[in-house]
Design an enzyme around this catalytic site. Structure first.
Site, PDB file in Angstrom:
ATOM      1  N   TYR A  95      11.774  -2.779  -2.577  1.00 52.86           N
ATOM      2  CA  TYR A  95      11.417  -2.388  -3.938  1.00 52.86           C
ATOM      3  C   TYR A  95      10.995  -0.927  -3.996  1.00 52.86           C
ATOM      4  O   TYR A  95      10.784  -0.268  -2.966  1.00 52.86           O
ATOM      5  CB  TYR A  95      10.295  -3.273  -4.484  1.00 52.86           C
ATOM      6  CG  TYR A  95       9.085  -3.398  -3.579  1.00 52.86           C
ATOM      7  CD1 TYR A  95       8.162  -2.362  -3.451  1.00 52.86           C
ATOM      8  CD2 TYR A  95       8.854  -4.571  -2.856  1.00 52.86           C
ATOM      9  CE1 TYR A  95       7.049  -2.488  -2.635  1.00 52.86           C
ATOM     10  CE2 TYR A  95       7.737  -4.704  -2.025  1.00 52.86           C
ATOM     11  CZ  TYR A  95       6.846  -3.657  -1.919  1.00 52.86           C
ATOM     12  OH  TYR A  95       5.747  -3.789  -1.100  1.00 52.86           O
ATOM     13  N   SER A 111      12.074  -4.454  -7.618  1.00 50.25           N
ATOM     14  CA  SER A 111      13.112  -4.555  -6.589  1.00 50.25           C
ATOM     15  C   SER A 111      14.310  -3.696  -6.955  1.00 50.25           C
ATOM     16  O   SER A 111      14.678  -3.570  -8.124  1.00 50.25           O
ATOM     17  CB  SER A 111      13.567  -6.015  -6.443  1.00 50.25           C
ATOM     18  OG  SER A 111      12.506  -6.836  -6.029  1.00 50.25           O
ATOM     19  N   VAL A 133       7.144 -12.389  -3.155  1.00 49.24           N
ATOM     20  CA  VAL A 133       6.243 -12.720  -4.256  1.00 49.24           C
ATOM     21  C   VAL A 133       6.051 -11.479  -5.109  1.00 49.24           C
ATOM     22  O   VAL A 133       5.700 -10.418  -4.606  1.00 49.24           O
ATOM     23  CB  VAL A 133       4.878 -13.206  -3.727  1.00 49.24           C
ATOM     24  CG1 VAL A 133       3.906 -13.430  -4.888  1.00 49.24           C
ATOM     25  CG2 VAL A 133       5.055 -14.496  -2.930  1.00 49.24           C
ATOM     26  N   PHE A 134       6.296 -11.601  -6.414  1.00 49.29           N
ATOM     27  CA  PHE A 134       5.977 -10.503  -7.335  1.00 49.29           C
ATOM     28  C   PHE A 134       4.461 -10.459  -7.519  1.00 49.29           C
ATOM     29  O   PHE A 134       3.826 -11.479  -7.729  1.00 49.29           O
ATOM     30  CB  PHE A 134       6.649 -10.714  -8.692  1.00 49.29           C
ATOM     31  CG  PHE A 134       8.137 -10.604  -8.658  1.00 49.29           C
ATOM     32  CD1 PHE A 134       8.766  -9.510  -8.090  1.00 49.29           C
ATOM     33  CD2 PHE A 134       8.928 -11.602  -9.181  1.00 49.29           C
ATOM     34  CE1 PHE A 134      10.142  -9.395  -8.058  1.00 49.29           C
ATOM     35  CE2 PHE A 134      10.314 -11.510  -9.165  1.00 49.29           C
ATOM     36  CZ  PHE A 134      10.921 -10.407  -8.598  1.00 49.29           C
ATOM     37  N   THR A 177      16.803  -9.986  -8.707  1.00 45.56           N
ATOM     38  CA  THR A 177      17.042  -8.551  -8.477  1.00 45.56           C
ATOM     39  C   THR A 177      17.199  -8.186  -7.002  1.00 45.56           C
ATOM     40  O   THR A 177      18.150  -7.477  -6.653  1.00 45.56           O
ATOM     41  CB  THR A 177      15.953  -7.702  -9.150  1.00 45.56           C
ATOM     42  OG1 THR A 177      14.655  -8.184  -8.777  1.00 45.56           O
ATOM     43  CG2 THR A 177      16.081  -7.755 -10.660  1.00 45.56           C
ATOM     44  N   GLU A 200       0.614   2.139   8.035  1.00 45.02           N
ATOM     45  CA  GLU A 200       1.057   2.835   6.828  1.00 45.02           C
ATOM     46  C   GLU A 200       1.475   4.271   7.128  1.00 45.02           C
ATOM     47  O   GLU A 200       2.387   4.803   6.490  1.00 45.02           O
ATOM     48  CB  GLU A 200      -0.050   2.761   5.775  1.00 45.02           C
ATOM     49  CG  GLU A 200      -0.172   1.357   5.197  1.00 45.02           C
ATOM     50  CD  GLU A 200      -1.545   1.007   4.646  1.00 45.02           C
ATOM     51  OE1 GLU A 200      -2.302   1.948   4.283  1.00 45.02           O
ATOM     52  OE2 GLU A 200      -1.871  -0.191   4.574  1.00 45.02           O
ATOM     53  N   HIS A 238       0.831  -1.206   0.000  1.00 39.91           N
ATOM     54  CA  HIS A 238       0.000   0.000   0.000  1.00 39.91           C
ATOM     55  C   HIS A 238       0.869   1.260   0.000  1.00 39.91           C
ATOM     56  O   HIS A 238       0.561   2.239  -0.684  1.00 39.91           O
ATOM     57  CB  HIS A 238      -0.921   0.012   1.216  1.00 39.91           C
ATOM     58  CG  HIS A 238      -2.103  -0.889   1.065  1.00 39.91           C
ATOM     59  ND1 HIS A 238      -3.074  -1.016   2.041  1.00 39.91           N
ATOM     60  CD2 HIS A 238      -2.483  -1.724   0.062  1.00 39.91           C
ATOM     61  CE1 HIS A 238      -3.986  -1.876   1.631  1.00 39.91           C
ATOM     62  NE2 HIS A 238      -3.649  -2.321   0.447  1.00 39.91           N
ATOM     63  N   GLN A 288       5.792  -2.365  -8.965  1.00 35.73           N
ATOM     64  CA  GLN A 288       6.856  -2.447  -7.970  1.00 35.73           C
ATOM     65  C   GLN A 288       8.032  -3.227  -8.572  1.00 35.73           C
ATOM     66  O   GLN A 288       7.830  -4.324  -9.113  1.00 35.73           O
ATOM     67  CB  GLN A 288       6.374  -3.153  -6.693  1.00 35.73           C
ATOM     68  CG  GLN A 288       5.372  -2.347  -5.885  1.00 35.73           C
ATOM     69  CD  GLN A 288       3.976  -2.303  -6.480  1.00 35.73           C
ATOM     70  OE1 GLN A 288       3.547  -3.229  -7.165  1.00 35.73           O
ATOM     71  NE2 GLN A 288       3.257  -1.216  -6.237  1.00 35.73           N
ATOM     72  N   GLY A 311      13.874 -12.914 -10.531  1.00 37.36           N
ATOM     73  CA  GLY A 311      13.826 -12.937  -9.072  1.00 37.36           C
ATOM     74  C   GLY A 311      15.173 -12.675  -8.432  1.00 37.36           C
ATOM     75  O   GLY A 311      15.258 -12.518  -7.206  1.00 37.36           O
ATOM     76  N   TYR A 358      -9.820   4.098   2.329  1.00 36.46           N
ATOM     77  CA  TYR A 358     -10.385   2.965   3.062  1.00 36.46           C
ATOM     78  C   TYR A 358     -11.911   2.995   3.143  1.00 36.46           C
ATOM     79  O   TYR A 358     -12.558   1.949   2.978  1.00 36.46           O
ATOM     80  CB  TYR A 358      -9.755   2.873   4.454  1.00 36.46           C
ATOM     81  CG  TYR A 358      -8.394   2.216   4.398  1.00 36.46           C
ATOM     82  CD1 TYR A 358      -8.269   0.833   4.478  1.00 36.46           C
ATOM     83  CD2 TYR A 358      -7.239   2.970   4.228  1.00 36.46           C
ATOM     84  CE1 TYR A 358      -7.020   0.218   4.403  1.00 36.46           C
ATOM     85  CE2 TYR A 358      -5.995   2.368   4.146  1.00 36.46           C
ATOM     86  CZ  TYR A 358      -5.894   0.999   4.232  1.00 36.46           C
ATOM     87  OH  TYR A 358      -4.660   0.398   4.137  1.00 36.46           O
TER      88      TYR A 358
END
Length: 393
Positions: free
Chosen positions: A190, A209, A386-387, A275, A137, A85, A207, A273, A95
Site C-alpha cells: 500500500y 493498497s 487488515v485495513f 484492491t 524501520e 509506521h 493507507q 478488499g 518513540y
C-alpha cells in the site's frame, strides 16, 4: 537483553493490564494528544473515535508483555506494525514521546501496583521494543530511499486520471510531479497518502493498497467512498478532487504481498478488499508461469461490483485463471448469491499446495479463514491484510 528479573516483573503485570482493559490505551491517547497535539497530524483520528486504535494498541501491549521472553512469536505482528509506521513516517524521536506517555499512563491508572521497581522494568522493556522497531524501520526507510525511483518522507504526486469503477469506488492514477521514476512495489503493498481536507485542523494520513502491478512510472489506488457509520474524511475528500490536483505520498510499504509466483495462488476478497488482489492478479498473469490462479470475490450487489468487466476479460485471455463472484443481493449477474461459501468451489482449489490470500472486512476474512482451515488448508499458507489497526483473525 533484559534481565530475568525484568522479564518476571513485566509478565506479572499482564493480569493488571487485562483487568484495566482498553481504559489504559484510552487514557494513554488522551494524555498524549493533550501534551503533544502535533501527533494528531500522524495518527488516524477516525480510528481514535471508533475505538479501533485503542483496542489494537491494548492487544499489542498485552501480547508484548505476555511474550517478552519469546519475542520471536511476535515477529509477524511487529513486521506489520513496522510497515504501518513506515507508511506514516514514524521517526526515532517519536518513540521517547510515546514511551513517556505510556509510563505516565500506567503510573496514573495503577499507582499502587506501579512501584518504582515495576516502572524501571517497563522502561527497560519499552526501550528494547523501541530499539527493535527503530532498527527495522530504518531498514525500510533505507530501502525506499536508496532504490531506483525511491524517496524519503513525502513526495508530491498529481492525479493524472480518475476512473469510476462502481457506485462507491473510484481509481486514481498518481504520477510524480517531478516526472521521475517511482520505486517498484511488491504486489499487495500500500501507499501512505497525506492530505489536509478542507476545514480539517490537522493533516490526515491513510493507507490505500496499490491496485495495479508495478510499472516504474505511476501508482493506482482505488478508493471506496466511506459513508457508514460516518462519512470517511479522507475517502470523501479524495473523491471530490479533480484530475490535476496534488497529493503527497509516502513510499510503498506493507508486509502483505505475493509470496511466490511459482505456486498456485487463490485470491479471495470482499468489497474494496479486492484492491491488493488486482496487483497480485496482474503480476501473476504477466509472468511466464503455468501455475493456476483462482480469484474469488464477494460484494453487496451489482452496483458495487468493481472491476467485474476487467476480471471477465482476464478470464477470457488467460486459460489458467478461474474466477467466481458472490453478490449478497445477487442475481444472474454473479455466479453465486448470498455470502461466500468456498466449499462451493473447493474441488477447483489447490487446497494441498496453494497460497491463499484474503482481504476484506475483518468478519469476512475470519469466516473465510475458518472455511479454508475446515477444508484442510495449512494455516501457514493463509495470508491476509487488515485495513486499519491490525488485529488477529
Amino acid at each position: 537483553m533484559l534481565s530475568d528479573k525484568t522479564i518476571e516483573i513485566v509478565k506479572s503485570t499482564v493480569p493488571l493490564l487485562a483487568e484495566a482493559g482498553t481504559v489504559v490505551t484510552e487514557h494513554f491517547y488522551k494524555r498524549m494528544f493533550s501534551h503533544n497535539p502535533e501527533l494528531q497530524d500522524i495518527f488516524n483520528m477516525a480510528n481514535q473515535r471508533s475505538g479501533r486504535q485503542q483496542f489494537a494498541l491494548f492487544n499489542a501491549l498485552a501480547a508484548y508483555a505476555q511474550n517478552i521472553d519469546n519475542l520471536g512469536v511476535l515477529k509477524e505482528s511487529l513486521a506489520r506494525i513496522n510497515h504501518k509506521h513506515a507508511s506514516m513516517h514514524i521517526l526515532p524521536e517519536h518513540y521517547p514521546i510515546v514511551g513517556g506517555h505510556l509510563i505516565g499512563t500506567l503510573k496514573e491508572l495503577i499507582p499502587e501496583q506501579f512501584t518504582p521497581e515495576v516502572e524501571y522494568a517497563w522502561r527497560e522493556a519499552y526501550a528494547l521494543l523501541a530499539d527493535i522497531c527503530i532498527t527495522e524501520e530504518a531498514a525500510l526507510y533505507a530501502h525506499s530511499k536508496n532504490n531506483h525511483g525511491g524517496w524519503s518522507g513525502t513526495r508530491r504526486f498529481i492525479i493524472a486520471h480518475k476512473q469510476v469503477e462502481s457506485q462507491l469506488v473510484t481509481s486514481f492514477i498518481l504520477r510524480p510531479l517531478d516526472s521521475k521514476a517511482v520505486i517498484t512495489h511488491k504486489p499487495g503493498q500500500y501507499l501512505g497518502i497525506k492530505v489536509q481536507p478542507d476545514n480539517a485542523q490537522y493533516s490526515e494520513i491513510r493507507q490505500y493498497s496499490i491496485s495495479q502491478q508495478s510499472n516504474g512510472k505511476s501508482y493506482r489506488i482505488s478508493v471506496k467512498k466511506e459513508l457508514l457509520p460516518a462519512p470517511g474524511i479522507v475517502s470523501n475528500y479524495l473523491h471530490l478532487l479533480e484530475e490535476g490536483s496534488f497529493v503527497d505520498l509516502y513510499p510503498p510499504a506493507g508486509d502483505f504481498f505475493l509470496r511466490s509466483e511459482d505456486k498456485p495462488a487463490v485470491l479471495i476478497s470482499a468489497g474494496v478488499g479486492q484492491t491488493p488482489m488486482l496487483a497480485m492478479l496482474q503480476t501473476l498473469l504477466s509472468e511466464q508461469s503455468n501455475q493456476p490462479v483462482t480469484y474469488l470475490h464477494a460484494c453487496e450487489n451489482k452496483q458495487q461490483h468493481s472491476f467485474d468487466q476487467f476480471i471477465r476479460e482476464q478470464g477470457e485471455a488467460h486459460a489458467r485463471l478461474t474466477h467466481h463472484s458472490w453478490l449478497n443481493q445477487g442475481g444472474e449477474e454473479s455466479d453465486f448469491s448470498g455470502l461466500m461459501d468456498v466449499a462451493r468451489v473447493a474441488e477447483q482449489l489447490p487446497l494441498a499446495e496453494g497460497d491463499f490470500y484474503i482481504c476484506g472486512p475483518s468478519g469476512f476474512m475470519a469466516a473465510i479463514k475458518q472455511q479454508l482451515l475446515a477444508l484442510g488448508v495449512d494455516a501457514a499458507r493463509i495470508h491476509y491484510e487488515v485495513f486499519g489497526p491490525h488485529q488477529d483473525l
